[in-house]
Scaffold this motif. Structure first.
Motif, PDB file in Angstrom:
ATOM      1  N   THR A  28       8.800  10.382   1.002  1.00  0.00           N
ATOM      2  CA  THR A  28       7.384  10.347   1.343  1.00  0.00           C
ATOM      3  C   THR A  28       6.826  11.757   1.180  1.00  0.00           C
ATOM      4  O   THR A  28       7.578  12.736   1.205  1.00  0.00           O
ATOM      5  CB  THR A  28       7.153   9.870   2.792  1.00  0.00           C
ATOM      6  N   GLU A  29       5.536  11.847   1.007  1.00  0.00           N
ATOM      7  CA  GLU A  29       4.901  13.164   0.843  1.00  0.00           C
ATOM      8  C   GLU A  29       5.009  13.999   2.112  1.00  0.00           C
ATOM      9  O   GLU A  29       5.163  15.210   2.044  1.00  0.00           O
ATOM     10  CB  GLU A  29       3.430  12.999   0.440  1.00  0.00           C
ATOM     11  N   ARG A  30       4.966  13.348   3.259  1.00  0.00           N
ATOM     12  CA  ARG A  30       4.944  14.080   4.534  1.00  0.00           C
ATOM     13  C   ARG A  30       6.321  14.502   5.040  1.00  0.00           C
ATOM     14  O   ARG A  30       6.491  15.601   5.550  1.00  0.00           O
ATOM     15  CB  ARG A  30       4.249  13.208   5.583  1.00  0.00           C
ATOM     16  N   GLY A  38       9.452   1.776   8.906  1.00  0.00           N
ATOM     17  CA  GLY A  38       8.082   2.105   9.266  1.00  0.00           C
ATOM     18  C   GLY A  38       7.630   1.391  10.510  1.00  0.00           C
ATOM     19  O   GLY A  38       8.418   0.774  11.238  1.00  0.00           O
ATOM     20  N   GLU A  53       8.939  -3.721   5.878  1.00  0.00           N
ATOM     21  CA  GLU A  53       8.802  -2.309   5.533  1.00  0.00           C
ATOM     22  C   GLU A  53       9.748  -1.907   4.400  1.00  0.00           C
ATOM     23  O   GLU A  53       9.352  -1.204   3.477  1.00  0.00           O
ATOM     24  CB  GLU A  53       9.047  -1.422   6.756  1.00  0.00           C
ATOM     25  N   GLU A  56       8.394  -3.368   1.207  1.00  0.00           N
ATOM     26  CA  GLU A  56       7.198  -2.650   0.754  1.00  0.00           C
ATOM     27  C   GLU A  56       7.537  -1.262   0.214  1.00  0.00           C
ATOM     28  O   GLU A  56       6.972  -0.835  -0.787  1.00  0.00           O
ATOM     29  CB  GLU A  56       6.199  -2.488   1.912  1.00  0.00           C
ATOM     30  N   GLU A  57       8.425  -0.554   0.888  1.00  0.00           N
ATOM     31  CA  GLU A  57       8.710   0.833   0.520  1.00  0.00           C
ATOM     32  C   GLU A  57       9.627   0.974  -0.683  1.00  0.00           C
ATOM     33  O   GLU A  57       9.509   1.935  -1.421  1.00  0.00           O
ATOM     34  CB  GLU A  57       9.331   1.591   1.699  1.00  0.00           C
ATOM     35  N   CYS A  58      10.561   0.033  -0.850  1.00  0.00           N
ATOM     36  CA  CYS A  58      11.498   0.236  -1.964  1.00  0.00           C
ATOM     37  C   CYS A  58      11.861  -1.019  -2.737  1.00  0.00           C
ATOM     38  O   CYS A  58      12.702  -0.963  -3.623  1.00  0.00           O
ATOM     39  CB  CYS A  58      12.750   0.983  -1.502  1.00  0.00           C
ATOM     40  N   SER A  95       6.703   2.988  -4.382  1.00  0.00           N
ATOM     41  CA  SER A  95       5.446   2.362  -3.968  1.00  0.00           C
ATOM     42  C   SER A  95       4.411   3.468  -3.790  1.00  0.00           C
ATOM     43  O   SER A  95       4.721   4.639  -3.943  1.00  0.00           O
ATOM     44  CB  SER A  95       5.644   1.608  -2.646  1.00  0.00           C
ATOM     45  N   GLU A  96       3.183   3.085  -3.432  1.00  0.00           N
ATOM     46  CA  GLU A  96       2.151   4.092  -3.165  1.00  0.00           C
ATOM     47  C   GLU A  96       2.577   5.025  -2.037  1.00  0.00           C
ATOM     48  O   GLU A  96       2.315   6.209  -2.065  1.00  0.00           O
ATOM     49  CB  GLU A  96       0.831   3.414  -2.788  1.00  0.00           C
ATOM     50  N   GLU A  97       3.250   4.467  -1.051  1.00  0.00           N
ATOM     51  CA  GLU A  97       3.680   5.219   0.123  1.00  0.00           C
ATOM     52  C   GLU A  97       4.941   6.054  -0.135  1.00  0.00           C
ATOM     53  O   GLU A  97       5.149   7.088   0.484  1.00  0.00           O
ATOM     54  CB  GLU A  97       3.950   4.205   1.240  1.00  0.00           C
ATOM     55  N   THR A  98       5.776   5.559  -1.045  1.00  0.00           N
ATOM     56  CA  THR A  98       7.051   6.215  -1.343  1.00  0.00           C
ATOM     57  C   THR A  98       7.153   6.428  -2.855  1.00  0.00           C
ATOM     58  O   THR A  98       7.639   5.563  -3.578  1.00  0.00           O
ATOM     59  CB  THR A  98       8.229   5.354  -0.847  1.00  0.00           C
TER      60      THR A  98
END
Length: 150
Positions: A28-30, A38, A53, A56-58, A95-98
């Protein structure tokens, strides 16, 4: 009137392993590299939320095993339940989040993870005699306040 009722965010993460013994990691960016997971949504069970989660993430489906760890971040009032899980199907995909995802062996995962609490927790998860552990901590700067077997 100010509402001082207790409020915590509930989240879950998974130590997902494949048949080669590698674990799924997401970036993640953060927080950089970490285990997938999540926040659990209102009305959603802990296990259903974790499966959602991870998907969605991977992009993979998992079977969830036993509870390995509970973490309490007192700085942000978040409680994270970490479960062991096994890969079932799907292909790792960002994903957009990862924006990055990968399979990694234990040493590579330890080399990639930079957040102090995530590194501490992964080291605990990789112990062969791993009991279920509880960690209470504060972040920024990281301060471990309590660790105990549960």
């Amino acid at each position: 009137m100010l509402d001082n009722s207790p409020r915590h965010i509930v989240a879950a993460a998974a130590l997902v392993t494949n048949d080669r013994g590698e674990m799924a990691l997401v970036r993640t960016e953060r927080r950089g590299w970490e285990l997938p997971g999540g926040q659990i949504e209102s009305g959603e069970s802990l296990l259903d939320g974790l499966k959602r989660e991870v998907r969605e993430e991977c992009g993979i489906d998992i079977d969830i095993g036993r509870l390995l760890q509970v973490r309490s971040n007192l700085s942000s009032s978040i409680v994270i339940f970490c479960f062991e899980a096994t890969y079932v199907s799907g292909e790792l995909r960002p994903s957009e989040e990862t924006p990055a995802v990968r399979w990694a062996d234990a040493q590579t995962a330890l080399d990639l993870i930079s957040q102090p609490v995530l590194l501490l927790c992964l080291r605990d998860l990789l112990r062969s005699d791993r009991p279920t552990l509880y960690h209470a901590y504060r972040s920024n700067p990281f301060e471990l306040l309590e660790t105990r077997e549960i």
